[in-house]
Design a protein around this motif. Structure first.
Motif, short mmCIF file in Angstrom:
data_model
loop_
_atom_site.label_atom_id
_atom_site.label_comp_id
_atom_site.label_asym_id
_atom_site.label_seq_id
_atom_site.Cartn_x
_atom_site.Cartn_y
_atom_site.Cartn_z
N ARG A 1 4.33 -0.99 71.84
CA ARG A 1 3.41 -0.88 70.70
C ARG A 1 4.16 -1.36 69.45
NH1 ARG A 1 1.59 5.29 71.29
NH2 ARG A 1 3.81 5.49 71.73
N ILE A 2 4.27 -2.67 69.33
CA ILE A 2 5.11 -3.25 68.28
C ILE A 2 4.51 -3.03 66.89
CG2 ILE A 2 6.37 -5.32 67.56
CD1 ILE A 2 6.18 -6.38 70.33
N ASP A 3 3.24 -2.64 66.83
CA ASP A 3 2.62 -2.34 65.52
C ASP A 3 3.47 -1.35 64.73
OD1 ASP A 3 -0.57 -3.32 65.61
OD2 ASP A 3 0.38 -3.02 67.55
N TYR A 4 4.05 -0.37 65.42
CA TYR A 4 4.87 0.63 64.73
C TYR A 4 6.11 0.01 64.06
CZ TYR A 4 2.30 4.15 67.48
OH TYR A 4 1.33 4.94 68.04
N LEU A 5 6.55 -1.12 64.59
CA LEU A 5 7.81 -1.72 64.15
C LEU A 5 7.63 -2.91 63.24
CD1 LEU A 5 9.63 -1.49 67.59
CD2 LEU A 5 10.19 -0.21 65.54
N MET B 1 5.16 -16.37 71.80
CA MET B 1 4.49 -15.35 72.60
C MET B 1 2.98 -15.52 72.56
SD MET B 1 6.80 -11.99 71.66
CE MET B 1 5.75 -10.85 72.60
N TYR B 2 2.47 -15.96 71.42
CA TYR B 2 1.01 -16.12 71.26
C TYR B 2 0.47 -17.17 72.22
CZ TYR B 2 -3.51 -16.61 68.95
OH TYR B 2 -4.86 -16.64 68.67
N SER C 1 -1.25 -6.14 66.29
CA SER C 1 -2.63 -6.57 66.13
C SER C 1 -2.80 -7.46 64.89
CB SER C 1 -3.56 -5.35 66.04
OG SER C 1 -3.11 -4.45 65.04
N LEU C 2 -2.08 -7.17 63.82
CA LEU C 2 -2.18 -8.00 62.62
C LEU C 2 -1.75 -9.43 62.90
CD1 LEU C 2 -0.87 -5.85 59.62
CD2 LEU C 2 -3.18 -6.67 60.01
N TRP C 3 -0.72 -9.58 63.73
CA TRP C 3 -0.23 -10.92 64.01
C TRP C 3 -1.12 -11.64 65.01
CZ3 TRP C 3 4.16 -14.11 62.86
CH2 TRP C 3 4.80 -13.73 61.67
N LEU D 1 -2.28 -15.25 63.73
CA LEU D 1 -2.05 -16.46 64.51
C LEU D 1 -3.37 -17.06 65.02
CD1 LEU D 1 1.17 -15.32 66.41
CD2 LEU D 1 1.01 -16.95 64.52
N GLY D 2 -4.34 -16.19 65.28
CA GLY D 2 -5.66 -16.69 65.68
C GLY D 2 -6.33 -17.47 64.56
#
Length: 288
Positions: A203-207, A235-236, A247-249, A253-254
């Protein structure tokens, strides 16, 4: 760039298992906040254990290649010696707690390495303060909540003043508030002492506010290892790894891909919202 961890063409298989890590060539930079990501079974935990000498020198198994930590080959060091410079918190952190009271837990490793009692007491006191548990020396472990026991384990690591802290999904059993709180504490330690942080986290959102570099594994192989903005774009491109990005990224990127724009390297929602307004994706005055 100073290297604190370096794996060269490293392969590993547990006893009676297939190869778990395959041809890993990886460098962890001094002072970085590095996240290890990848699907379940990618080899993330094994990679952490390789950085601490547990793999292969404690667990056995078959291996090829080399692992150097702080310039020294782990094959020439005992796991206990590496632990004085590389702290490790496993996902099953409860299994690492061995004593009855908070003070005894922190003092255990220090006394085993020959620190005198007076210095041990001072290090115990300071470590408890640093993790937000001041005055808890005499508390028994069953008097502490799960989150407090996790902070206590972090205190046992801080007491020996390690140069690297490796964490294997440390917030997997926490609610979002607990996870945010623990990672903020870890970041404060990173910023205050310049400690290199290596964290396995899905859950990379935390980081997102803290991450400098990311390592992505897939089926035991290294897919990408780079600064977060560079690695995130790679990764995308992979449908499976894309889902692991904050989620922000994924949104960022989208949008970049669809509208051929170049947005900023968002670290939080405020930066994202400001950027979206700038490019007209969100109208001024919108409270979304």
């Amino acid at each position: 760039m100073e290297k604190v961890v370096q794996l060269e063409n490293f392969y590993y298989a547990y006893k009676k298992s297939d190869v778990v890590l395959q041809g890993i060539n990886l460098t962890i930079k001094k002072g970085s906040f590095t996240v290890i990501s990848g699907p379940s079974g990618a080899g993330k935990t094994t990679l952490c254990k390789a950085m601490t000498g547990i793999v292969p020198y404690y667990l056995g198994g078959r291996y090829y290649g080399s692992v150097k930590v702080l310039g020294e080959d782990t094959s020439k060091k005992k796991v206990s010696e590496i632990a004085m410079r590389v702290g490790f918190i496993m996902e099953d952190y409860e299994s690492q707690l061995v004593s009855l009271t908070a003070e005894e837990e922190i003092a255990f490793g220090l006394l085993n390495h020959g620190f005198n009692p007076q210095e041990v007491r001072e290090r115990v006191r300071k470590a408890l303060e640093e993790v937000g548990l001041p005055g808890r020396e005499t508390y028994q472990l069953d008097e502490l909540s799960g989150g407090q026991r996790q902070r206590l384990l972090l205190a046992t690591i801080l007491a020996v003043h390690p140069e690297i802290i490796v964490l294997d999904e440390p917030v997997s059993a926490m609610d979002p508030d607990g996870a945010i709180s623990l990672y903020k504490l870890i970041y404060d330690i990173h910023r205050t002492y310049g400690t290199t942080i290596v964290a396995v986290e899905h859950r990379i959102d935390y980081l997102l506010p803290y991450i400098t570099d990311i390592v992505a594994l897939k089926e035991g192989e290294l897919v990408v290892a780079d600064s977060f903005p560079v690695a995130a774009r790679k990764m995308y491109e992979d449908q499976e790894l894309r889902q692991l990005l904050p989620s922000l990224w994924q949104v960022k990127l989208g949008l970049e891909e669809k509208f051929q724009v170049s947005l900023g390297d968002w670290c939080n929602e405020e930066e994202a919202l400001a950027d979206l307004k700038k490019f007209g994706f969100v109208k001024e005055g919108c409270r979304c």
